[in-house]
Design a protein around this motif. Structure first.
Motif, short mmCIF file in Angstrom:
data_model
loop_
_atom_site.label_atom_id
_atom_site.label_comp_id
_atom_site.label_asym_id
_atom_site.label_seq_id
_atom_site.Cartn_x
_atom_site.Cartn_y
_atom_site.Cartn_z
N LYS A 1 -5.56 -5.34 -7.11
CA LYS A 1 -5.88 -4.89 -5.90
C LYS A 1 -4.50 -4.30 -5.19
N ASP B 1 -3.22 -4.09 -2.49
CA ASP B 1 -2.64 -4.78 -1.31
C ASP B 1 -2.06 -6.28 -1.75
N GLU C 1 -9.97 3.52 -4.65
CA GLU C 1 -10.99 2.55 -3.99
C GLU C 1 -10.01 1.39 -3.59
N GLY C 2 -9.09 1.29 -3.31
CA GLY C 2 -8.37 -0.33 -3.09
C GLY C 2 -7.75 -0.71 -4.47
N LEU D 1 0.91 -1.25 0.13
CA LEU D 1 0.15 0.01 0.18
C LEU D 1 0.88 1.19 -0.10
#
Length: 110
Positions: free
Chosen positions: A71, A73, A55-56, A19
């Motif tokens: 994604k 992460d 939004e991720g 992140l």
């Protein structure tokens, strides 16, 4: 007044580090984008564009098309030693497979 930069997490396999890298790369404008294919080699898939964290999801947008979405992460992101680009590896939601994309930044000065 002193400004302190946020230090990266020490464990490069942790979701926190992933992140951190996404936040560091967010908003960078791009010269061009290449895809690494073990059979075909490296080839250009887009010119111009931007890296975006929203939004991720971390995405590479070029020419009005989304070339790569992963994604945040789960994304493995590493900057080049020259700091003029980054290598992004992860499961791409656009093509539905694991991909490696190299994004070269436009010139900027910090």
């Amino acid at each position: 007044m002193l400004w302190f930069k946020k230090k990266p997490p020490k464990d490069t396999n942790s979701p926190e580090f992933r992140l951190y890298m996404c936040q560091k790369l967010d908003g960078r404008s791009l010269k061009y984008v290449l895809e690494r294919d073990p059979e075909k080699g490296d080839y250009v898939i887009g010119k111009g564009g931007v890296l975006s964290l929203y939004e991720g999801d971390f995405s590479v947008v070029s020419g009005g098309k989304t070339l790569f979405v992963c994604k945040a992460d789960e994304l493995l992101a590493w900057e080049f030693m020259s700091l003029d680009g980054a290598t992004l590896t992860g499961f791409d939601k656009v093509q539905g497979k694991e991909r490696t994309v190299m994004a070269y930044y436009t010139y900027y000065r910090e």
